[in-house]
Design a protein around this motif. Sequence first.
Motif, PDB file in Angstrom:
ATOM      1  N   VAL A 164       2.399  -1.642  11.034  1.00  0.00           N
ATOM      2  CA  VAL A 164       2.367  -0.485  10.042  1.00  0.00           C
ATOM      3  C   VAL A 164       3.419   0.335  10.012  1.00  0.00           C
ATOM      4  CG1 VAL A 164       1.030   1.606  10.115  1.00  0.00           C
ATOM      5  CG2 VAL A 164      -0.382  -0.231  11.103  1.00  0.00           C
ATOM      6  N   GLY A 217       5.970  10.326   5.736  1.00  0.00           N
ATOM      7  CA  GLY A 217       4.846   9.618   5.435  1.00  0.00           C
ATOM      8  C   GLY A 217       3.997   9.270   6.303  1.00  0.00           C
ATOM      9  N   LEU A 218       4.635   8.937   7.513  1.00  0.00           N
ATOM     10  CA  LEU A 218       3.735   8.614   8.709  1.00  0.00           C
ATOM     11  C   LEU A 218       2.766   9.809   9.114  1.00  0.00           C
ATOM     12  CD1 LEU A 218       2.792   6.478  10.784  1.00  0.00           C
ATOM     13  CD2 LEU A 218       4.688   7.310  12.338  1.00  0.00           C
ATOM     14  N   ASN A 267      -4.315  12.495   7.257  1.00  0.00           N
ATOM     15  CA  ASN A 267      -5.515  11.733   6.340  1.00  0.00           C
ATOM     16  C   ASN A 267      -6.444  10.860   7.039  1.00  0.00           C
ATOM     17  OD1 ASN A 267      -4.369  13.217   4.167  1.00  0.00           O
ATOM     18  ND2 ASN A 267      -3.096  11.626   3.337  1.00  0.00           N
ATOM     19  N   ASP A 268      -6.107  10.512   8.533  1.00  0.00           N
ATOM     20  CA  ASP A 268      -6.799   9.907   9.154  1.00  0.00           C
ATOM     21  C   ASP A 268      -6.775   8.467   8.811  1.00  0.00           C
ATOM     22  OD1 ASP A 268      -7.885  11.894  10.769  1.00  0.00           O
ATOM     23  OD2 ASP A 268      -9.738  11.985   9.467  1.00  0.00           O
ATOM     24  N   VAL A 269      -5.746   8.066   8.221  1.00  0.00           N
ATOM     25  CA  VAL A 269      -5.554   6.581   7.734  1.00  0.00           C
ATOM     26  C   VAL A 269      -5.153   5.773   8.878  1.00  0.00           C
ATOM     27  CG1 VAL A 269      -3.896   5.095   6.438  1.00  0.00           C
ATOM     28  CG2 VAL A 269      -4.805   7.127   5.601  1.00  0.00           C
ATOM     29  N   ILE A 270      -4.423   6.537   9.835  1.00  0.00           N
ATOM     30  CA  ILE A 270      -3.893   5.836  11.103  1.00  0.00           C
ATOM     31  C   ILE A 270      -4.846   5.336  11.979  1.00  0.00           C
ATOM     32  CG2 ILE A 270      -2.408   6.044  13.142  1.00  0.00           C
ATOM     33  CD1 ILE A 270      -0.712   5.552  10.504  1.00  0.00           C
ATOM     34  N   ARG A 320       6.037   1.094   6.793  1.00  0.00           N
ATOM     35  CA  ARG A 320       6.295   2.402   6.310  1.00  0.00           C
ATOM     36  C   ARG A 320       8.086   2.515   6.160  1.00  0.00           C
ATOM     37  NH1 ARG A 320       4.002   5.926   3.985  1.00  0.00           N
ATOM     38  NH2 ARG A 320       5.935   6.022   2.567  1.00  0.00           N
ATOM     39  N   ASN A 372       1.676  12.142   7.104  1.00  0.00           N
ATOM     40  CA  ASN A 372       0.747  12.334   6.131  1.00  0.00           C
ATOM     41  C   ASN A 372      -0.482  11.456   6.409  1.00  0.00           C
ATOM     42  OD1 ASN A 372       2.068  14.594   4.689  1.00  0.00           O
ATOM     43  ND2 ASN A 372       3.279  12.933   3.301  1.00  0.00           N
ATOM     44  N   ASP A 373      -0.132  10.045   6.860  1.00  0.00           N
ATOM     45  CA  ASP A 373      -1.169   9.057   7.093  1.00  0.00           C
ATOM     46  C   ASP A 373      -1.893   9.582   8.331  1.00  0.00           C
ATOM     47  OD1 ASP A 373      -0.537   7.501   5.090  1.00  0.00           O
ATOM     48  OD2 ASP A 373       0.764   6.156   6.247  1.00  0.00           O
ATOM     49  N   ARG A 376       0.646  -1.294   0.035  1.00  0.00           N
ATOM     50  CA  ARG A 376      -0.028   0.142  -0.020  1.00  0.00           C
ATOM     51  C   ARG A 376       0.837   1.365   0.056  1.00  0.00           C
ATOM     52  NH1 ARG A 376      -0.426   3.422   3.947  1.00  0.00           N
ATOM     53  NH2 ARG A 376      -2.069   4.922   4.004  1.00  0.00           N
ATOM     54  N   SER A 377       1.988   1.311   0.838  1.00  0.00           N
ATOM     55  CA  SER A 377       2.793   2.609   0.814  1.00  0.00           C
ATOM     56  C   SER A 377       3.815   2.627  -0.300  1.00  0.00           C
ATOM     57  CB  SER A 377       3.758   2.174   2.096  1.00  0.00           C
ATOM     58  OG  SER A 377       2.779   2.419   3.236  1.00  0.00           O
TER      59      SER A 377
END
Length: 281
Positions: free
Chosen positions: A130, A107-108, A114-117, A134, A110-111, A39-40
């Motif tokens: 996770v 990158g972390l 974006n509420d991905v975490i 990364r 940004n996640d 995914r990353s």
Amino acid sequence: MTVIDAETPPRPTSRTGVSVSEEWGGSSLLTQTLALTGRSVRPYLQPGVLIVTFIEPLVMLLMFGGVLRALGDTVAPQGSELSYIAGLAPAIMIITSVAAGAQAGNGLINDLRNDVITRFHTMPISRFGVLLARSLADAARSLYQLIAVAVLAALIFGFAPPGGVPGVVGSILLALFVGWSMSWIFIALAAVLRNGDVLRMITTLCTFPLLFASNAFVDPESMPVWLRVVAEANPISYANDAMRGMVAGQTSVTELLTTVGVSCVLVAVCAPIANRSFRVL
């Protein structure tokens, strides 16, 4: 009054006779890490990103190879028979790898934005997986750039070290490992700070002295005393020496073990900090 007990419907079972909920134990850490790494990595495979990623090492080679050529033999250690480009290419590999590792923290962040975490925290997946994914994604991007550095150095500057292909491959792998271990510093900072602007300032503050206060471009013997002490104690200097030894076909076991040992210590210290901070986000 007659009370009728409702019967509990039977739990679905598999062919083995074990209930499905008991039989399924979730995916392993390896499976989760591979899926999250994919995914990353996916955004890095876009044509535009691939082109920019390829141009970065090209610009560094042309800039350092052209502007700093006047330094000549000061790049390689004293007494070394390495050519200018053979001493410069490993330094650019280290710079490329550490710069890619520093992007892992961004990158972390940004996640997080974006509420991905937040979604990851609601899913039955390993939190450490996770973070590991990364770091591996940015290592994969770094590997692409390191190969580009070696190929471009050979095509443009005639990079043909005495160590041959094994020496070049070994230096690439060592630079990749150093960059991956450095990425855990920035992942831990991202998990603790959770602020992209502050992280970028700290990243610049850490990487520039670490890379340039070393033997990457100038022999420490030509530096002021205080800067020479810093350069000789800098782990990046040991990595540069180890990689230059590989491309020269004269690998130093001491420098190699020192580089790998320091990198392992970084991971052992920073990974638990990142994992603990990430769990309480």
